[in-house]
Scaffold this motif. Structure first.
Motif, PDB file in Angstrom:
ATOM      1  N   PRO A  23     -12.826   3.428  -4.192  1.00 31.13           N
ATOM      2  CA  PRO A  23     -12.659   2.560  -5.369  1.00 31.13           C
ATOM      3  C   PRO A  23     -13.638   1.390  -5.414  1.00 31.13           C
ATOM      4  N   GLU A  55      -3.802  10.285  -1.340  1.00 29.63           N
ATOM      5  CA  GLU A  55      -4.256   9.157  -2.148  1.00 29.63           C
ATOM      6  C   GLU A  55      -3.736   7.851  -1.563  1.00 29.63           C
ATOM      7  N   HIS A  56      -4.512   6.793  -1.753  1.00 31.06           N
ATOM      8  CA  HIS A  56      -4.135   5.462  -1.271  1.00 31.06           C
ATOM      9  C   HIS A  56      -4.334   4.458  -2.398  1.00 31.06           C
ATOM     10  N   ALA A  57      -3.291   3.702  -2.703  1.00 27.63           N
ATOM     11  CA  ALA A  57      -3.372   2.703  -3.770  1.00 27.63           C
ATOM     12  C   ALA A  57      -2.342   1.618  -3.499  1.00 27.63           C
ATOM     13  N   SER A  75     -10.431  -0.854   2.202  1.00 26.05           N
ATOM     14  CA  SER A  75     -10.401   0.485   1.621  1.00 26.05           C
ATOM     15  C   SER A  75     -11.224   1.461   2.446  1.00 26.05           C
ATOM     16  N   ALA A  81       0.835  -1.205   0.000  1.00 31.93           N
ATOM     17  CA  ALA A  81       0.000   0.000   0.000  1.00 31.93           C
ATOM     18  C   ALA A  81       0.867   1.251   0.000  1.00 31.93           C
ATOM     19  N   ARG A 106     -14.102   5.018  -8.180  1.00 31.18           N
ATOM     20  CA  ARG A 106     -12.913   5.712  -8.666  1.00 31.18           C
ATOM     21  C   ARG A 106     -11.729   4.736  -8.718  1.00 31.18           C
ATOM     22  N   PRO A 107     -10.708   5.034  -9.507  1.00 33.49           N
ATOM     23  CA  PRO A 107      -9.591   4.089  -9.644  1.00 33.49           C
ATOM     24  C   PRO A 107      -8.774   3.907  -8.370  1.00 33.49           C
ATOM     25  N   ILE A 108      -8.770   4.917  -7.494  1.00 33.11           N
ATOM     26  CA  ILE A 108      -8.033   4.823  -6.235  1.00 33.11           C
ATOM     27  C   ILE A 108      -8.861   5.456  -5.128  1.00 33.11           C
ATOM     28  N   ARG A 130      -6.093  -4.018  -6.092  1.00 33.87           N
ATOM     29  CA  ARG A 130      -6.754  -2.935  -5.365  1.00 33.87           C
ATOM     30  C   ARG A 130      -7.140  -3.415  -3.971  1.00 33.87           C
ATOM     31  N   ARG A 180     -10.104   8.555 -14.169  1.00 35.57           N
ATOM     32  CA  ARG A 180      -9.554   9.816 -13.680  1.00 35.57           C
ATOM     33  C   ARG A 180      -9.968  10.980 -14.577  1.00 35.57           C
ATOM     34  N   ASP A 193      -7.808   2.853 -15.768  1.00 30.35           N
ATOM     35  CA  ASP A 193      -7.474   3.749 -14.658  1.00 30.35           C
ATOM     36  C   ASP A 193      -7.513   5.212 -15.091  1.00 30.35           C
TER      37      ASP A 193
END
Length: 333
Positions: A165, A123-125, A138, A109, A186-188, A132, A289, A285
């Motif tokens: 996400p 942001e977290h990914a 999440s 992470a 959302r992607p992240i 994911r 965005r 992704d």
């Protein structure tokens, strides 16, 4: 293999126990060895972590278990990382410390902190391509950012924007925690806070203890193995940096990497991926965005992603998400 600190297991088990679930039953279901809780350095696989989250949600009957578990967050629950974050002079510094030292809790992470005008965005990914965070993990992670920020500030604090996400659900429950309705799918995961809020001095700051914990955290960080960059992540990064000139072909990517097309394909196959997988993943992704920005026309999104025709982008996006780009933008509004 992605490894997660057993401290996270302790948090999940404790939150479930507070709801009447026996730790032994949840651990048995998830395949977690309770003896690991006695070892401060113990880790578990991410699959076991996900099994703990899912099992806790099932046994408590709470499909918002990850979100609700943040109500039990207290200083010290995440050991050194917790004290490093909570002794910071400002919320901004606490988030910067989280970004640097989160590897003490999770091998994959990544937190990124950036200024966005009068806002600060966190942001977290996951670093691994195609991976994911699970739904409950999440929810807990992003919600913990606002919960801990409030604890550090000593007063009420609302997010300016939240991105999650996963699919849209229980909007009012999320809005109650964050102070604003999130944008879903959302992607992240991400949260934005007012710059004035994050730069305000924290009453919980402790410079002396903070320096002690920072030195300890640096020693622990240095002892960790260096994160291994996968070949797929190298290829995906290359594609992302070159996309302004149109999506690279397999042949062009191979030339950039100074290898044959066959070698490139073979190395990706070793990671159970194809070149087409990476192109598809990157486009998906970036599409999410770009669509989040209403100033970018949908036809322009297709061009930015390297599609020759908007219709090709529409077909691809519906294959990824089940809805058209127009519908996705409307839902996110």
């Amino acid at each position: 293999m992605i490894e997660v600190s057993a401290r996270i297991a302790s948090l999940i088990l404790g939150a479930a126990e507070a709801r009447g679930v026996a730790p032994t039953e949840l651990a048995r279901r998830a395949g977690f060895d309770l003896a690991l809780l006695q070892d401060a350095d113990a880790t578990m696989s991410i699959d076991v972590e996900d099994a703990l989250w899912n099992g806790a949600a099932e046994l408590t009957g709470d499909d918002l278990f990850g979100l609700h578990s943040t109500a039990l967050l207290r200083p010290g629950m995440l050991d050194v990382l917790d004290y490093v974050v909570r002794t910071a002079p400002t919320i901004r510094e606490s988030m910067d410390r989280l970004a640097r030292y989160n590897r003490l809790m999770h091998s994959d992470a990544v937190f990124t902190v950036s200024d966005q005008g009068d806002r600060v965005r966190i942001e977290h990914a996951f670093a691994s391509p195609g991976r994911r965070p699970s739904l409950h993990a999440s929810d807990m992670t992003i919600a913990s950012l606002i919960v801990v920020a409030r604890q550090l500030s000593g007063g009420p604090l609302a997010a300016l924007s939240v991105e999650l996400p996963h699919e849209k659900r229980h909007v009012d429950a999320y809005a109650e925690v964050f102070g604003v309705a999130p944008h879903f799918d959302r992607p992240i995961g991400a949260i934005e806070l007012a710059r004035d809020d994050v730069d305000r001095p924290c009453p919980t700051a402790d410079a002396a203890l903070g320096q002690v914990m920072l030195r300890h955290a640096e020693l622990l960080l240095a002892a960790l193995p260096a994160p291994a960059a996968t070949f797929a992540s190298r290829v995906k990064q290359l594609l992302a940096t070159k996309i302004d000139g149109g999506m690279l072909s397999l042949a062009a990517a191979a030339r950039e990497l100074r290898m044959s097309e066959r070698s490139l394909q073979r190395k990706l196959a070793d990671e159970n991926l194809t070149f087409e997988d990476l192109v598809d993943e990157l486009r998906q992704d970036l599409a999410r965005r770009y669509l989040a920005d209403p100033k970018i026309a949908i036809g322009e999104v297709a061009y930015l992603l390297g599609y020759s025709e908007p219709s090709a982008f529409h077909r691809a996006f519906k294959r990824w998400t089940g809805v058209t780009p127009t519908e996705a933008r409307r839902r996110a509004a």
